[in-house]
Design an enzyme around this catalytic site. Structure first.
Site, PDB file in Angstrom:
ATOM      1  N   HIS A 107      -6.586 -20.349  32.333  1.00  0.00           N
ATOM      2  CA  HIS A 107      -5.831 -20.276  33.588  1.00  0.00           C
ATOM      3  C   HIS A 107      -6.455 -19.204  34.466  1.00  0.00           C
ATOM      4  O   HIS A 107      -6.804 -18.129  33.993  1.00  0.00           O
ATOM      5  CB  HIS A 107      -4.361 -19.930  33.299  1.00  0.00           C
ATOM      6  CG  HIS A 107      -3.448 -20.143  34.463  1.00  0.00           C
ATOM      7  ND1 HIS A 107      -3.447 -19.318  35.578  1.00  0.00           N
ATOM      8  CD2 HIS A 107      -2.500 -21.096  34.697  1.00  0.00           C
ATOM      9  CE1 HIS A 107      -2.531 -19.746  36.433  1.00  0.00           C
ATOM     10  NE2 HIS A 107      -1.964 -20.818  35.941  1.00  0.00           N
ATOM     11  N   GLY A 196      -3.129   0.275  47.775  1.00  0.00           N
ATOM     12  CA  GLY A 196      -4.152   0.600  46.798  1.00  0.00           C
ATOM     13  C   GLY A 196      -5.552   0.633  47.383  1.00  0.00           C
ATOM     14  O   GLY A 196      -5.759   0.435  48.582  1.00  0.00           O
ATOM     15  N   PRO A 197      -6.544   0.865  46.522  1.00  0.00           N
ATOM     16  CA  PRO A 197      -7.930   1.050  46.972  1.00  0.00           C
ATOM     17  C   PRO A 197      -8.634  -0.270  47.255  1.00  0.00           C
ATOM     18  O   PRO A 197      -8.177  -1.344  46.880  1.00  0.00           O
ATOM     19  CB  PRO A 197      -8.571   1.758  45.779  1.00  0.00           C
ATOM     20  CG  PRO A 197      -7.819   1.207  44.600  1.00  0.00           C
ATOM     21  CD  PRO A 197      -6.390   1.046  45.059  1.00  0.00           C
ATOM     22  N   VAL A 200     -12.187  -2.189  42.986  1.00  0.00           N
ATOM     23  CA  VAL A 200     -11.453  -2.823  41.895  1.00  0.00           C
ATOM     24  C   VAL A 200     -11.858  -2.223  40.554  1.00  0.00           C
ATOM     25  O   VAL A 200     -13.043  -2.146  40.233  1.00  0.00           O
ATOM     26  CB  VAL A 200     -11.737  -4.339  41.850  1.00  0.00           C
ATOM     27  CG1 VAL A 200     -10.847  -5.021  40.803  1.00  0.00           C
ATOM     28  CG2 VAL A 200     -11.532  -4.962  43.209  1.00  0.00           C
ATOM     29  N   SER A 201     -10.883  -1.823  39.763  1.00  0.00           N
ATOM     30  CA  SER A 201     -11.145  -1.455  38.375  1.00  0.00           C
ATOM     31  C   SER A 201     -11.363  -2.733  37.579  1.00  0.00           C
ATOM     32  O   SER A 201     -10.524  -3.640  37.603  1.00  0.00           O
ATOM     33  CB  SER A 201      -9.946  -0.690  37.795  1.00  0.00           C
ATOM     34  OG  SER A 201      -9.974  -0.721  36.384  1.00  0.00           O
ATOM     35  N   ALA A 203     -11.191  -3.117  34.551  1.00  0.00           N
ATOM     36  CA  ALA A 203     -10.219  -3.185  33.459  1.00  0.00           C
ATOM     37  C   ALA A 203      -8.858  -3.663  33.934  1.00  0.00           C
ATOM     38  O   ALA A 203      -8.122  -4.314  33.193  1.00  0.00           O
ATOM     39  CB  ALA A 203     -10.079  -1.814  32.797  1.00  0.00           C
ATOM     40  N   LYS A 204      -8.508  -3.363  35.202  1.00  0.00           N
ATOM     41  CA  LYS A 204      -7.165  -3.670  35.709  1.00  0.00           C
ATOM     42  C   LYS A 204      -7.136  -4.864  36.658  1.00  0.00           C
ATOM     43  O   LYS A 204      -6.161  -5.603  36.703  1.00  0.00           O
ATOM     44  CB  LYS A 204      -6.578  -2.450  36.429  1.00  0.00           C
ATOM     45  CG  LYS A 204      -6.377  -1.235  35.543  1.00  0.00           C
ATOM     46  CD  LYS A 204      -5.880  -0.053  36.364  1.00  0.00           C
ATOM     47  CE  LYS A 204      -5.726   1.200  35.529  1.00  0.00           C
ATOM     48  NZ  LYS A 204      -5.311   2.373  36.351  1.00  0.00           N
TER      49      LYS A 204
END
Length: 317
Positions: A107, A196-197, A200-201, A203-204
């Protein structure tokens, strides 16, 4: 803002007559330990109730359905909902426990906490749902340094979820032609997030947060492994592909021996599951394919309200 006045005046009014429902989508369904951590966070506030959860191993995706009340101040302005604290606690648990770089599934998704949507329930309004969506968005974006995109009633111009997702490349698989693995985008988001920034992380990932009237999720299994056929059917079912208005679809691999038409019914009281089922069956027959009876992934608003009242009453007895 005099919240003590609110608490005093609304104490008798916390009778669950003004409720919001939150659907919290997280990119994990295979790790029981991880889900347990998220669920413990969800239960940290007894005023929020987990009414339902839906796990899909093939998609490696889970959805929690949460309900709680809304409080207003003496002037009638929204000031508080236990859902705020609960959703932030769940997001923190998810970000700490899941690394999107190691996630894979059938997905599409863009983040660990992929989507959070608030629906008015009982006597609540869409304005109240949008208020909470924007509050949660600010906290997730600033506290966890995650780009957040608002949609529908929470967005300044009402921009829809599928439009934003398309602009971010959500629908394009990046692994084996039909799977999603890791973060399939650059380190800088191509659009400016609402919170937010811009970075991009990996991991997140990214989080989508919206507010809208009730949406039904209805999936129809196709007894074939040809995802191209499933995608052709999905497109012809969708409003975007000239099919049923207010229906959005995805054709996805679902397990080793089947595919699935995952449907979002934006106005289920106007175009419901029966029409979707019939349309899928008709199109599948033209492809020489068999179809199983579809299924909802959540309860109806009426059932959710009933279950909430029973659970909150049991918790307080």
């Amino acid at each position: 803002m005099d919240f003590s006045c609110t608490a005093k005046d609304q104490k008798k009014g916390v009778d669950h007559s003004i409720l919001l429902c939150c659907k919290f989508f997280v990119s994990e369904s295979r790790s029981t330990a991880t889900l347990d951590v998220i669920e413990r966070a969800a239960r940290s506030n007894p005023e929020t109730v987990i009414v339902n959860k839906f796990l899909d191993g093939a998609y490696n995706r889970a959805r929690y359905t949460l309900v709680s009340y809304v409080l207003h101040d003496c002037n009638g302005s929204v000031v508080y909902s236990p859902l705020h604290q609960t959703v932030i606690a769940m997001a923190e648990a998810a970000f700490n426990a899941i690394n999107l770089e190691f996630h894979d599934g059938a997905h599409p998704r863009l983040g660990v906490v992929d989507d959070i949507v608030f629906h008015p329930l009982a006597g609540a309004s869409l304005h109240e749902a949008a208020w909470l969506a924007k509050r949660v968005s600010a906290d997730i974006g600033n506290r966890f340094n995650v780009p957040v995109f608002l949609y529908a009633a929470a967005h300044p111009t009402g921009k829809e979820l599928d439009t934003i997702r398309r602009e971010l490349g959500y629908y394009r698989p990046n692994f084996q032609g039909s799977q999603w693995a890791g973060l399939a985008m650059a380190d800088t988001v191509p659009l400016s997030p609402d919170e937010g920034p811009n970075v991009v992380s990996r991991a997140k990932g990214i989080t989508m947060i919206g507010a809208r009237p009730w949406v039904a999720l209805y999936n129809v299994p196709i007894l074939c492994t040809d995802v191209s056929a499933a995608r052709r059917i999905a497109r012809k079912v969708s409003g975007r592909g000239g099919g049923l208005p207010t229906v959005q679809t995805l054709g996805l691999v679902h397990g080793e021996d089947s595919t699935e038409i995952a449907c979002m019914l934006l106005e289920p009281n106007q175009i419901g599951a029966d029409r979707v089922q019939h349309r899928v069956e008709t199109l599948a027959a033209q492809e020489g394919l068999d179809v199983e009876k579809g299924y909802f992934t959540d309860f109806s608003p009426e059932m959710i309200l009933d279950k909430y009242i029973k659970l909150i009453t049991a918790n307080r007895s």
